[in-house]
Design a protein around this motif. Structure first.
Motif, mmCIF file in Angstrom:
data_model
loop_
_atom_site.group_PDB
_atom_site.id
_atom_site.type_symbol
_atom_site.label_atom_id
_atom_site.label_comp_id
_atom_site.label_asym_id
_atom_site.label_seq_id
_atom_site.Cartn_x
_atom_site.Cartn_y
_atom_site.Cartn_z
ATOM 1 N N ALA A 124 0.827 -1.207 0.000
ATOM 2 C CA ALA A 124 0.000 0.000 0.000
ATOM 3 C C ALA A 124 0.861 1.257 0.000
ATOM 4 C CB ALA A 124 -0.938 0.000 1.205
ATOM 5 N N VAL A 125 1.918 1.267 0.810
ATOM 6 C CA VAL A 125 2.798 2.439 0.867
ATOM 7 C C VAL A 125 3.535 2.617 -0.455
ATOM 8 C CG1 VAL A 125 4.801 3.452 2.015
ATOM 9 C CG2 VAL A 125 3.048 2.279 3.365
ATOM 10 N N ALA A 126 4.038 1.497 -1.024
ATOM 11 C CA ALA A 126 4.785 1.582 -2.276
ATOM 12 C C ALA A 126 3.902 2.089 -3.410
ATOM 13 C CB ALA A 126 5.367 0.210 -2.625
ATOM 14 N N VAL A 141 -2.393 8.965 6.701
ATOM 15 C CA VAL A 141 -1.610 8.686 7.910
ATOM 16 C C VAL A 141 -1.222 10.031 8.501
ATOM 17 C CG1 VAL A 141 0.403 7.524 8.881
ATOM 18 C CG2 VAL A 141 -0.798 6.525 6.930
ATOM 19 N N ARG A 142 -2.129 10.573 9.272
ATOM 20 C CA ARG A 142 -1.929 11.873 9.923
ATOM 21 C C ARG A 142 -2.688 11.861 11.244
ATOM 22 N NH1 ARG A 142 -6.557 13.495 6.436
ATOM 23 N NH2 ARG A 142 -5.319 13.755 4.556
ATOM 24 N N GLY A 222 -6.724 2.901 3.769
ATOM 25 C CA GLY A 222 -5.740 3.856 3.293
ATOM 26 C C GLY A 222 -5.750 3.987 1.781
ATOM 27 N N TYR A 223 -5.352 2.911 1.096
ATOM 28 C CA TYR A 223 -5.208 3.008 -0.362
ATOM 29 C C TYR A 223 -6.530 2.800 -1.106
ATOM 30 C CZ TYR A 223 -3.688 2.336 -5.117
ATOM 31 O OH TYR A 223 -3.557 2.462 -6.475
ATOM 32 N N SER A 274 -8.352 10.660 9.600
ATOM 33 C CA SER A 274 -7.093 9.970 9.865
ATOM 34 C C SER A 274 -7.262 8.455 9.798
ATOM 35 C CB SER A 274 -6.554 10.361 11.235
ATOM 36 O OG SER A 274 -5.425 9.572 11.580
ATOM 37 N N LEU A 275 -6.285 7.789 9.199
ATOM 38 C CA LEU A 275 -6.275 6.325 9.166
ATOM 39 C C LEU A 275 -6.154 5.736 10.564
ATOM 40 C CD1 LEU A 275 -6.158 3.970 7.011
ATOM 41 C CD2 LEU A 275 -3.689 3.946 7.446
ATOM 42 N N TRP A 276 -5.585 6.493 11.506
ATOM 43 C CA TRP A 276 -5.382 5.956 12.855
ATOM 44 C C TRP A 276 -6.700 5.632 13.551
ATOM 45 C CZ3 TRP A 276 -0.987 3.930 13.498
ATOM 46 C CH2 TRP A 276 0.173 4.509 12.972
ATOM 47 N N ALA A 277 -7.797 6.276 13.157
ATOM 48 C CA ALA A 277 -9.088 5.925 13.745
ATOM 49 C C ALA A 277 -9.483 4.506 13.346
ATOM 50 C CB ALA A 277 -10.162 6.916 13.299
#
Length: 357
Positions: A124-126, A141-142, A222-223, A274-277
């Motif tokens: 996903a990050v790549a 990611v914040r 995320g993605y 935020s993805l952190w949720a």
């Protein structure tokens, strides 16, 4: 002919002289509604080469499945078997070792953990970096909205009874016998790892709660959610990716409750910015299962089979849905108080390089 979705429209620039070119320092970008969100530049390789959001999402979803199921996890298992053969000096029965894999909880969970880390998280990050140099912002990611994060956790607590009730109803639906047996083998493998092994609770927590909470959220909320949102808007992205999340687990008897959880996690990611949720809710859900299993294993007088066979009252499920609706409304009001009616992924332009801070 219908207008393109908001996220695909070019940002309005106002009139420009005939024959003029856009300023060199302006590049396509989008920005989420939150005050602390920064513009996400759309200058990556996939953007330059015309990969549409939905095609890119479909491609990455299939690639993630193949990497996890057919490449990384099997490779880790093969390495584990090779290590056992090497330790035995080459005298071990490879066939017997392969048959014993299904009883080796540590190896299976290690393969699952590495497979998710590589096939979900790193992928996903790549791929996000192939869309934008601002990969973390692209994946949301914040930092989350603090009160919104607390409401998201509360909403999971109210939703959990409804998830259990939905799972009970889902299991009562007819399904092919071969699929029922396949699911039962999955359940037995998981229960064997949780209850019938010497694996530590810390190892189980990392393998079954922490790793999925981070890696699955990077991929799904995320993605994939970002991609569907760019083409179809927030509501479509939350629902479509939530259902994909439920179907991905290959458990037809649990697809409804898993989809409910997936939709809720998608909503709280959007509602808090935020993805952190989503990671927090995912961690709470999976962590509870690991904790209950650890208590059952420690006490010895708790029968997990009886817990699983227990029926869940319908009124608790309905009550959970009502309470969750109230929390969802509170989250919507909180988001509106912070960002108003602005949508995420609003088209803007941005400098080609991130200014130093």
């Amino acid at each position: 002919m219908t207008d393109p979705p908001v996220a695909d429209r070019p940002a309005p620039q106002g009139p420009a002289p005939l024959g003029s070119a856009p300023p060199a320092e302006a590049v396509p970008a989008f920005r989420d509604a939150w005050p602390w969100a920064r513009p996400v530049r759309l200058t990556g390789w996939m953007e330059r080469n015309g990969f549409t959001p939905l095609w890119a999402a479909a491609l990455v979803f299939v690639l993630a499945f193949l990497l996890f199921q057919l490449v990384v996890s099997p490779l880790v298992i093969a390495i584990g078997i090779g290590i056992d053969v090497a330790r035995s000096g080459g005298g071990a029965d490879v066939g017997a070792l392969m048959e014993g894999v299904l009883e080796n909880g540590r190896l299976l969970l290690t393969a699952n953990t590495v497979g998710q880390a590589v096939g979900f998280g790193l992928l996903a990050v790549a791929v996000a970096r192939l869309h934008s140099p601002d990969a973390w912002e692209y994946l949301r990611v914040r930092r989350p909205d603090g009160p919104g994060l607390a409401l998201a956790a509360l909403g999971w607590a109210t939703l959990y009874p409804a998830v259990l009730w939905a799972g009970q109803l889902n299991e009562s639906l007819p399904q092919p016998e071969w699929l029922r047996q396949f699911e039962q083998s999955q359940v037995e493998l998981l229960e064997g790892a949780l209850l019938g092994s010497d694996l530590s609770t810390a190892f189980l927590f990392v393998a079954l709660a922490l790793t999925p909470a981070i890696c699955e959220e990077l991929l799904f909320r995320g993605y994939l959610q970002r991609q569907v949102e760019r083409r179809g808007g927030a509501v479509a992205s939350i629902v479509v990716v939530g259902v994909l999340f439920g179907a991905y687990h290959l458990r037809l008897s649990q697809v409804v409750p898993l989809s409910m959880l997936g939709i809720y996690m998608g909503f709280v990611v959007w509602a808090t910015g935020s993805l952190w949720a989503g990671v927090a809710v995912h961690l709470l859900n999976n962590g509870l299962a690991v904790t209950v299993a650890a208590i059952a294993k420690h006490r010895g007088d708790v029968d997990m089979a009886e817990i699983e066979a227990a029926t869940f009252p319908w009124y608790l499920g309905i009550g959970g849905l009502v309470l969750t609706y109230a929390v969802v409304q509170a989250l919507l009001r909180r988001r509106h108080a912070v960002v108003g009616d602005r949508d995420d992924a609003e088209p803007v332009t941005a400098p080609p390089h991130r200014p130093a801070t």
